[in-house]
Scaffold this motif. Sequence first.
Motif, PDB file in Angstrom:
ATOM      1  N   GLN A  12       0.809  -1.218   0.000  1.00 36.79           N
ATOM      2  CA  GLN A  12       0.000   0.000   0.000  1.00 36.79           C
ATOM      3  C   GLN A  12       0.846   1.274   0.000  1.00 36.79           C
ATOM      4  O   GLN A  12       0.307   2.375  -0.060  1.00 36.79           O
ATOM      5  N   GLY A  13       2.151   1.119   0.107  1.00 39.68           N
ATOM      6  CA  GLY A  13       3.033   2.285   0.125  1.00 39.68           C
ATOM      7  C   GLY A  13       3.028   3.040   1.449  1.00 39.68           C
ATOM      8  O   GLY A  13       3.377   4.213   1.498  1.00 39.68           O
ATOM      9  N   THR A  14       2.642   2.359   2.516  1.00 38.80           N
ATOM     10  CA  THR A  14       2.609   2.971   3.847  1.00 38.80           C
ATOM     11  C   THR A  14       3.916   2.680   4.572  1.00 38.80           C
ATOM     12  O   THR A  14       4.320   1.516   4.661  1.00 38.80           O
ATOM     13  N   PRO A  15       4.591   3.693   5.097  1.00 37.23           N
ATOM     14  CA  PRO A  15       5.807   3.435   5.876  1.00 37.23           C
ATOM     15  C   PRO A  15       5.503   2.503   7.058  1.00 37.23           C
ATOM     16  O   PRO A  15       4.428   2.570   7.655  1.00 37.23           O
ATOM     17  N   TYR A  16       6.465   1.648   7.372  1.00 41.92           N
ATOM     18  CA  TYR A  16       6.291   0.619   8.397  1.00 41.92           C
ATOM     19  C   TYR A  16       7.559   0.544   9.244  1.00 41.92           C
ATOM     20  O   TYR A  16       8.671   0.587   8.718  1.00 41.92           O
ATOM     21  N   LEU A  17       7.372   0.426  10.552  1.00 41.96           N
ATOM     22  CA  LEU A  17       8.485   0.199  11.482  1.00 41.96           C
ATOM     23  C   LEU A  17       8.144  -0.968  12.388  1.00 41.96           C
ATOM     24  O   LEU A  17       6.975  -1.192  12.718  1.00 41.96           O
ATOM     25  N   ARG A  18       9.181  -1.640  12.846  1.00 46.86           N
ATOM     26  CA  ARG A  18       8.993  -2.742  13.786  1.00 46.86           C
ATOM     27  C   ARG A  18       9.967  -2.564  14.947  1.00 46.86           C
ATOM     28  O   ARG A  18      11.128  -2.239  14.760  1.00 46.86           O
ATOM     29  N   PHE A  19       9.446  -2.790  16.164  1.00 54.73           N
ATOM     30  CA  PHE A  19      10.262  -2.831  17.371  1.00 54.73           C
ATOM     31  C   PHE A  19       9.953  -4.140  18.083  1.00 54.73           C
ATOM     32  O   PHE A  19       8.850  -4.671  17.963  1.00 54.73           O
ATOM     33  N   TYR A  20      10.924  -4.647  18.836  1.00 49.55           N
ATOM     34  CA  TYR A  20      10.701  -5.843  19.652  1.00 49.55           C
ATOM     35  C   TYR A  20      10.667  -5.419  21.116  1.00 49.55           C
ATOM     36  O   TYR A  20      11.515  -4.656  21.566  1.00 49.55           O
ATOM     37  N   HIS A  21       9.695  -5.941  21.855  1.00 48.75           N
ATOM     38  CA  HIS A  21       9.519  -5.511  23.237  1.00 48.75           C
ATOM     39  C   HIS A  21      10.181  -6.429  24.256  1.00 48.75           C
ATOM     40  O   HIS A  21      10.230  -6.103  25.437  1.00 48.75           O
ATOM     41  N   ASP A  22      10.730  -7.551  23.842  1.00 54.52           N
ATOM     42  CA  ASP A  22      11.284  -8.487  24.820  1.00 54.52           C
ATOM     43  C   ASP A  22      12.617  -9.073  24.384  1.00 54.52           C
ATOM     44  O   ASP A  22      12.954 -10.182  24.732  1.00 54.52           O
ATOM     45  N   TYR A  23      13.387  -8.307  23.658  1.00 63.31           N
ATOM     46  CA  TYR A  23      14.670  -8.802  23.190  1.00 63.31           C
ATOM     47  C   TYR A  23      15.749  -8.349  24.167  1.00 63.31           C
ATOM     48  O   TYR A  23      15.953  -7.161  24.364  1.00 63.31           O
ATOM     49  N   HIS A  24      16.446  -9.298  24.781  1.00 62.93           N
ATOM     50  CA  HIS A  24      17.447  -8.995  25.804  1.00 62.93           C
ATOM     51  C   HIS A  24      18.491  -8.005  25.275  1.00 62.93           C
ATOM     52  O   HIS A  24      19.080  -8.218  24.228  1.00 62.93           O
ATOM     53  N   GLY A  25      18.685  -6.921  26.008  1.00 67.69           N
ATOM     54  CA  GLY A  25      19.682  -5.923  25.655  1.00 67.69           C
ATOM     55  C   GLY A  25      19.194  -4.850  24.685  1.00 67.69           C
ATOM     56  O   GLY A  25      19.923  -3.921  24.390  1.00 67.69           O
ATOM     57  N   TRP A  26      17.966  -4.971  24.205  1.00 72.15           N
ATOM     58  CA  TRP A  26      17.389  -3.943  23.340  1.00 72.15           C
ATOM     59  C   TRP A  26      16.484  -3.110  24.218  1.00 72.15           C
ATOM     60  O   TRP A  26      15.385  -3.521  24.562  1.00 72.15           O
TER      61      TRP A  26
END
Length: 178
Positions: free
Chosen positions: A147-161
């Motif tokens: 659809q041409g929509t910008p997308y971001l992903r974050f992880y909420h349970d990754y050790h050290g992030w």
Amino acid sequence: MGFLSRLFGRSVERATENVLRDTVRNITGNAIKNAATPAQNANIPEPVQNAAQNDIIPEPVASPSGLSWGETMPAEENQYNSGLPYYQYFDKILREGFPGYAISGESVRDGNGAVFTFTQGAGRALVVEILNRKSSAQKLRRTCREQGTPYLRFYHDYHGWWNTKSYVLGRVKKALGE
């Protein structure tokens, strides 16, 4: 799947990982506490002296990868020192950081993820997906790309992030083209 999980099952592998991680943390903490004698403490800067006395690991030095990830939690506001569950943390900083957008948020995957949609005017400006580290979900990412929509992903349970506030807001700002 690792050797231990094939041999004994996933729960034994997780338990072993936890024991190893705790051992490393204990060794690191004891090394800091025992690193200097009182006579040597006179040459150590004040914050490090207090950290060793209070079993607190000192501030990390900026590394090429930044302060949002690494073994030591940064002093900056982040997902883990905010006192909020991950969903509320992201909701709070996104709404505060981008008041010019209407932001809707919803919990997904039985509470193991969240989606925040930024709209401005009549269209979607950005979709931010928060997932757990074991998720392999690709559908929303693929749909946004189509659809041409910008997308971001974050992880909420990754050790050290740590998902520091500046890191999250910086990535969102860049994705929004601001």
